[in-house]
Design an enzyme around this catalytic site. Sequence first.
Site, PDB file in Angstrom:
ATOM      1  CB  ILE A  14      -0.961  -0.031   1.212  1.00  0.00           C
ATOM      2  CG1 ILE A  14      -1.898  -1.247   1.101  1.00  0.00           C
ATOM      3  CG2 ILE A  14      -1.772   1.263   1.294  1.00  0.00           C
ATOM      4  CD1 ILE A  14      -2.690  -1.555   2.363  1.00  0.00           C
ATOM      5  CB  SER A 126      -7.382  -3.140   9.678  1.00  0.00           C
ATOM      6  OG  SER A 126      -8.081  -4.280   9.233  1.00  0.00           O
ATOM      7  CE1 TYR A 150      -2.438  -6.147  11.079  1.00  0.00           C
ATOM      8  CE2 TYR A 150      -4.698  -6.855  10.699  1.00  0.00           C
ATOM      9  CZ  TYR A 150      -3.636  -6.025  10.394  1.00  0.00           C
ATOM     10  OH  TYR A 150      -3.779  -5.078   9.411  1.00  0.00           O
ATOM     11  CE  LYS A 154      -2.894  -2.468  11.464  1.00  0.00           C
ATOM     12  NZ  LYS A 154      -1.835  -1.563  10.996  1.00  0.00           N
ATOM     13  CG  PHE A 179     -13.815  -1.994   4.622  1.00  0.00           C
ATOM     14  CD1 PHE A 179     -13.622  -0.775   5.278  1.00  0.00           C
ATOM     15  CD2 PHE A 179     -14.795  -2.845   5.120  1.00  0.00           C
ATOM     16  CE1 PHE A 179     -14.388  -0.412   6.389  1.00  0.00           C
ATOM     17  CE2 PHE A 179     -15.577  -2.480   6.217  1.00  0.00           C
ATOM     18  CZ  PHE A 179     -15.366  -1.271   6.851  1.00  0.00           C
ATOM     19  NE  ARG A 297      -9.338 -17.037   6.077  1.00  0.00           N
ATOM     20  CZ  ARG A 297      -8.819 -16.116   5.261  1.00  0.00           C
ATOM     21  NH1 ARG A 297      -7.679 -16.345   4.633  1.00  0.00           N
ATOM     22  NH2 ARG A 297      -9.438 -14.977   5.051  1.00  0.00           N
TER      23      ARG A 297
END
Length: 345
Positions: A14, A126, A150, A154, A179, A297
């Site tokens: 990014i 995120s 994770y 954030k 997103f 998942r």
Amino acid sequence: MTATVLVAGGNGYIGSHVVVELAAAGFYPVVIDNLANSNPEATRRVTGIAGRDVPLLVGDVRDGAFLDEVFRAYPIDVVIHLAGLKAVGESVAKPLLYYDVNVGGAVGLFQAMDRHGAKRMVFSSSATVYGDPVTVPITEDFATGATNPYGRTKLMIEEVLSDLVASDPAWQAISLRYFNPVGAHDSALIGEDPNDIPNNLFPFIAQVAVGRREKLSVFGNDYATPDGTGVRDYIHVVDLARAHVRATQALLQGTIAGGAHMPINLGTGNGVSVLEAVHAWRRATNRPIPYEVVARRPGDVAACYANSELAEKLLDWRADFDLDAMCRDHWRWQSRNPQGYGEPG
Ligand code: NAD
Ligand code: UFG
């Protein structure tokens, strides 16, 4: 508006697109990156696209002495913080690494900014901070609650920013809640270059399309969604990058008041299922994209997409690229660079 923007993690997927858009808008980007998950070839190519030299300073955001040298060498007006680790599964296995790099790195960077009086921050957050949302589309006032280390990093960093701006109104901070970023620059010179087997849908499909992998595993088709597969809000990385330019401009113009930390969603507002994404990839590539439905998942949510009205209101930003453009540009990058950037050199 000419200003110098420090882009931490600017050599990554990014970040490299953010640097291109900053340069195109007339800013002077300076990249710091420890190359933990990227290849210096990315910034070399960014320099080619931008048509002028973009400094890549190799170092770690946890290294205060390195950061002091950078702030002394460049008149930094705004910092965009993208540096960090992002693999959910790895964060479950190695939580201390994630708290150290992501939270420790962010705090170290904010301390350096404070020492040098550079108090404008655009932070890469995120949609994962929403956990399993009660409904969709998601607005910024939804309850937060991460489901893995994770995501917690954030959230913690966002909370640090809220406390920081509350303590000193000279600070201004925006957290951009991405997103699902996908796609690549239309030059096909820069794009996502995952090291191992990709975890994410688009890079995995791209490797199926190019023949590096046999078929896609679709993780579950029994979700409460129109076709049973997971629904996400894919957003073109160039749209995402342009939102960083708008956020930088908003901070410099003071339209985001000091003393407030502003979280802002970045999505298109369109929910796309895994099977819809497969069909779009078939259209873009003219290739079959074989797939097999397998078990869900663990940790995946059924549907996650944004209401992005706040970005439109505060940043005058909307996503321009549609799903077909995302697949086309991702594919152009993958097919012209089947091994990504190759070996670091
Ligand atoms: P990336 O891994 O391509 O980029 C991150 C960059 O940070 C890499 O170049 C890496 O070498 C660098 N880095 C890592 N640790 C560092 C450290 N300690 N010091 C200096 N540099 C360091 O990832 P990306 O997809 O470009 O993501 C950028 C940011 O956006 C990350 O913070 C990520 O959590 C966030 N984000 C990404 C996504 C996504 O799907 N890609 C979604 C939401 C949020
Ligand atoms: N999927 C598959 N097969 C794959 C990969 C993904 O079927 O091989 C499905 C997933 O089940 C999900 C959708 O494709 O329904 C998108 O999956 P991604 O892994 O591309 O994206 P996620 O939304 O699951 O994860 C992303 C980021 C994470 C972040 C999370 C929440 O990659 O870092 O969003 O914001 F934590």
